[in-house]
Write an enzyme that holds these catalytic residues in place. Sequence first.
Site, PDB file in Angstrom:
ATOM      1  N   TYR A  49       0.725  -1.402   0.232  1.00 51.03           N
ATOM      2  CA  TYR A  49      -0.096  -0.380  -0.191  1.00 51.03           C
ATOM      3  C   TYR A  49       1.228   1.227  -0.243  1.00 51.03           C
ATOM      4  O   TYR A  49       1.190   0.802   0.396  1.00 51.03           O
ATOM      5  CB  TYR A  49      -1.119   0.102   1.417  1.00 51.03           C
ATOM      6  CG  TYR A  49      -0.581   0.866   2.248  1.00 51.03           C
ATOM      7  CD1 TYR A  49       0.664  -0.899   2.994  1.00 51.03           C
ATOM      8  CD2 TYR A  49      -0.968   1.588   3.326  1.00 51.03           C
ATOM      9  CE1 TYR A  49       0.995  -0.583   4.453  1.00 51.03           C
ATOM     10  CE2 TYR A  49       0.067   1.864   4.263  1.00 51.03           C
ATOM     11  CZ  TYR A  49       1.292   0.683   5.107  1.00 51.03           C
ATOM     12  OH  TYR A  49       1.396   1.109   6.274  1.00 51.03           O
ATOM     13  N   ARG A  69      -6.941 -20.751  -1.969  1.00 43.26           N
ATOM     14  CA  ARG A  69      -6.284 -20.419  -0.931  1.00 43.26           C
ATOM     15  C   ARG A  69      -5.448 -21.725  -0.667  1.00 43.26           C
ATOM     16  O   ARG A  69      -5.468 -22.932  -0.662  1.00 43.26           O
ATOM     17  CB  ARG A  69      -7.301 -20.679   0.494  1.00 43.26           C
ATOM     18  CG  ARG A  69      -5.629 -20.212   1.487  1.00 43.26           C
ATOM     19  CD  ARG A  69      -6.934 -20.128   3.260  1.00 43.26           C
ATOM     20  NE  ARG A  69      -5.873 -20.039   3.836  1.00 43.26           N
ATOM     21  CZ  ARG A  69      -4.918 -20.640   4.520  1.00 43.26           C
ATOM     22  NH1 ARG A  69      -4.671 -22.064   4.365  1.00 43.26           N
ATOM     23  NH2 ARG A  69      -4.146 -20.179   5.754  1.00 43.26           N
ATOM     24  N   GLU A 125      11.975   2.506  14.562  1.00 39.13           N
ATOM     25  CA  GLU A 125      11.270   3.428  14.005  1.00 39.13           C
ATOM     26  C   GLU A 125      10.165   3.208  14.704  1.00 39.13           C
ATOM     27  O   GLU A 125       9.981   2.957  15.701  1.00 39.13           O
ATOM     28  CB  GLU A 125      10.554   3.290  12.421  1.00 39.13           C
ATOM     29  CG  GLU A 125       9.988   2.099  11.792  1.00 39.13           C
ATOM     30  CD  GLU A 125       9.920   0.919  10.180  1.00 39.13           C
ATOM     31  OE1 GLU A 125      10.238   2.777   9.600  1.00 39.13           O
ATOM     32  OE2 GLU A 125      10.043   0.822  10.176  1.00 39.13           O
ATOM     33  N   LEU A 164      10.938   1.708   6.906  1.00 29.75           N
ATOM     34  CA  LEU A 164      10.195   1.913   6.186  1.00 29.75           C
ATOM     35  C   LEU A 164      11.609   2.734   5.788  1.00 29.75           C
ATOM     36  O   LEU A 164      11.138   3.991   6.567  1.00 29.75           O
ATOM     37  CB  LEU A 164       9.242   2.160   5.967  1.00 29.75           C
ATOM     38  CG  LEU A 164       8.101   2.297   4.885  1.00 29.75           C
ATOM     39  CD1 LEU A 164       7.962   0.876   4.144  1.00 29.75           C
ATOM     40  CD2 LEU A 164       7.762   3.378   5.082  1.00 29.75           C
ATOM     41  N   ARG A 223       7.938   3.963  -4.870  1.00 33.48           N
ATOM     42  CA  ARG A 223       8.403   3.110  -4.254  1.00 33.48           C
ATOM     43  C   ARG A 223       7.280   1.427  -4.100  1.00 33.48           C
ATOM     44  O   ARG A 223       7.704   0.484  -4.186  1.00 33.48           O
ATOM     45  CB  ARG A 223       8.083   4.272  -2.172  1.00 33.48           C
ATOM     46  CG  ARG A 223       8.225   3.114  -1.042  1.00 33.48           C
ATOM     47  CD  ARG A 223       8.122   3.562   0.389  1.00 33.48           C
ATOM     48  NE  ARG A 223       6.938   3.811   0.458  1.00 33.48           N
ATOM     49  CZ  ARG A 223       6.776   5.180   1.725  1.00 33.48           C
ATOM     50  NH1 ARG A 223       8.030   5.349   2.523  1.00 33.48           N
ATOM     51  NH2 ARG A 223       5.504   5.933   1.589  1.00 33.48           N
ATOM     52  N   LYS A 256       6.760  -2.847   2.238  1.00 31.18           N
ATOM     53  CA  LYS A 256       5.338  -1.621   3.002  1.00 31.18           C
ATOM     54  C   LYS A 256       4.253  -2.645   2.699  1.00 31.18           C
ATOM     55  O   LYS A 256       3.094  -2.481   1.509  1.00 31.18           O
ATOM     56  CB  LYS A 256       5.032   0.043   1.431  1.00 31.18           C
ATOM     57  CG  LYS A 256       4.100   0.810   2.777  1.00 31.18           C
ATOM     58  CD  LYS A 256       4.161   2.571   2.162  1.00 31.18           C
ATOM     59  CE  LYS A 256       3.394   2.991   2.875  1.00 31.18           C
ATOM     60  NZ  LYS A 256       3.040   3.300   4.505  1.00 31.18           N
TER      61      LYS A 256
HETATM   62  N1  PMP Z   1       7.720   3.632   8.713  1.00 29.09           N
HETATM   63  C1  PMP Z   1       6.706   3.438   7.997  1.00 29.09           C
HETATM   64  C2  PMP Z   1       6.919   1.946   9.405  1.00 29.09           C
HETATM   65  C3  PMP Z   1       5.916   3.450   8.552  1.00 29.09           C
HETATM   66  O1  PMP Z   1       4.446   2.727   8.352  1.00 29.09           O
HETATM   67  C4  PMP Z   1       5.855   4.922   7.662  1.00 29.09           C
HETATM   68  C5  PMP Z   1       3.750   5.764   7.083  1.00 29.09           C
HETATM   69  N2  PMP Z   1       3.916   4.755   5.478  1.00 29.09           N
HETATM   70  C6  PMP Z   1       6.725   5.678   7.846  1.00 29.09           C
HETATM   71  C7  PMP Z   1       7.441   5.205   8.339  1.00 29.09           C
HETATM   72  C8  PMP Z   1       6.570   6.838   7.019  1.00 29.09           C
HETATM   73  O2  PMP Z   1       7.098   6.822   5.621  1.00 29.09           O
HETATM   74  P1  PMP Z   1       6.104   8.030   5.086  1.00 29.09           P
HETATM   75  O3  PMP Z   1       7.206   9.439   5.147  1.00 29.09           O
HETATM   76  O4  PMP Z   1       6.581   7.246   3.322  1.00 29.09           O
HETATM   77  O5  PMP Z   1       5.166   8.377   5.304  1.00 29.09           O
END
Ligand code: PMP
Length: 283
Positions: A33, A100, A179, A203, A52, A147
Amino acid sequence: MSRIVYVNGEFVPEEEAKISVFDRGFLFADGVYEVTSVLDGRLVDNGAHLARLQRSLDELRMASPLPMAEIEAAQLEVVRRNNLVEGALYLQVSRGAADRDFAFPKDAKPSLVMFTQAKNLSANPAAEKGWSVITIEDIRWKRRDIKTVQLLAPSLAKQSALDAGADDAWLIEDGYVTEGTSNNAWIVKGGMLITRPTSNAILHGITRRAVMRLAEEDGIGLEERFFTAEEAKAADEAFVTSATSFVMPVVRIDDAQIGNGNPGAVTMRLRELYFEEANGRKG
Ligand code: PMP
């Protein structure tokens, strides 16, 4: 008022937006997503989000349901049909519906859905106060650079934070901050920004990248390196970045107040610079 949702090529009222129970996004979290913020009816940094998305699809060997240019045209149409001025546009691709089976289906068609969420992002009262975060073990899988929609671990962490009276959680692995639940984590010490380098462990935030560039242009120093929760608690400032929170100050980590307990000057400067650029006011 009912929103208009995009489902596999159709724009339908949200009550009629349906996906198969056999969809692998539902059965296996086999989907990816993107969330793009919308300011003034415009998508912010959407080219980077689509790049991305393509990378996430490639890493999972998942076909794109449409060429990226057509995905973007549909995104703009969803924003337009919902008259969205400020908020977020959510987009999800899954491997599609199939009987499935753990093995990838041979002939499933990827599903694509999109919807809007109206939200006041620019005048967010939380940004004036700043967030409190708790620290919690990072129990996610090892490919956090992709993601995917398997968001149960960060959802559990977010709920634990709320149950503890905090706003979010910073995730800890081998003693270091990875994070936030849905954002990248930063600290400021002696005027220098510190954030973890990109790898499979986090991410690769689009907002993170934009803030790194803005900091450089503004002469703010940056060190990409690991930091512990203890180091963060002793920092001058802390903040997180994400597409919907932009630059969000963090003023408490567990029981430690950060700085004087108010959003820091460097943090607020970066938040301002981000808005200036997102609003296209930059000269
Ligand atoms: N880390 C994670 C785990 C996230 O889910 C997000 C938000 N999507 C981010 C960092 C920040 O990424 P972005 O700046 O692309 O929204």
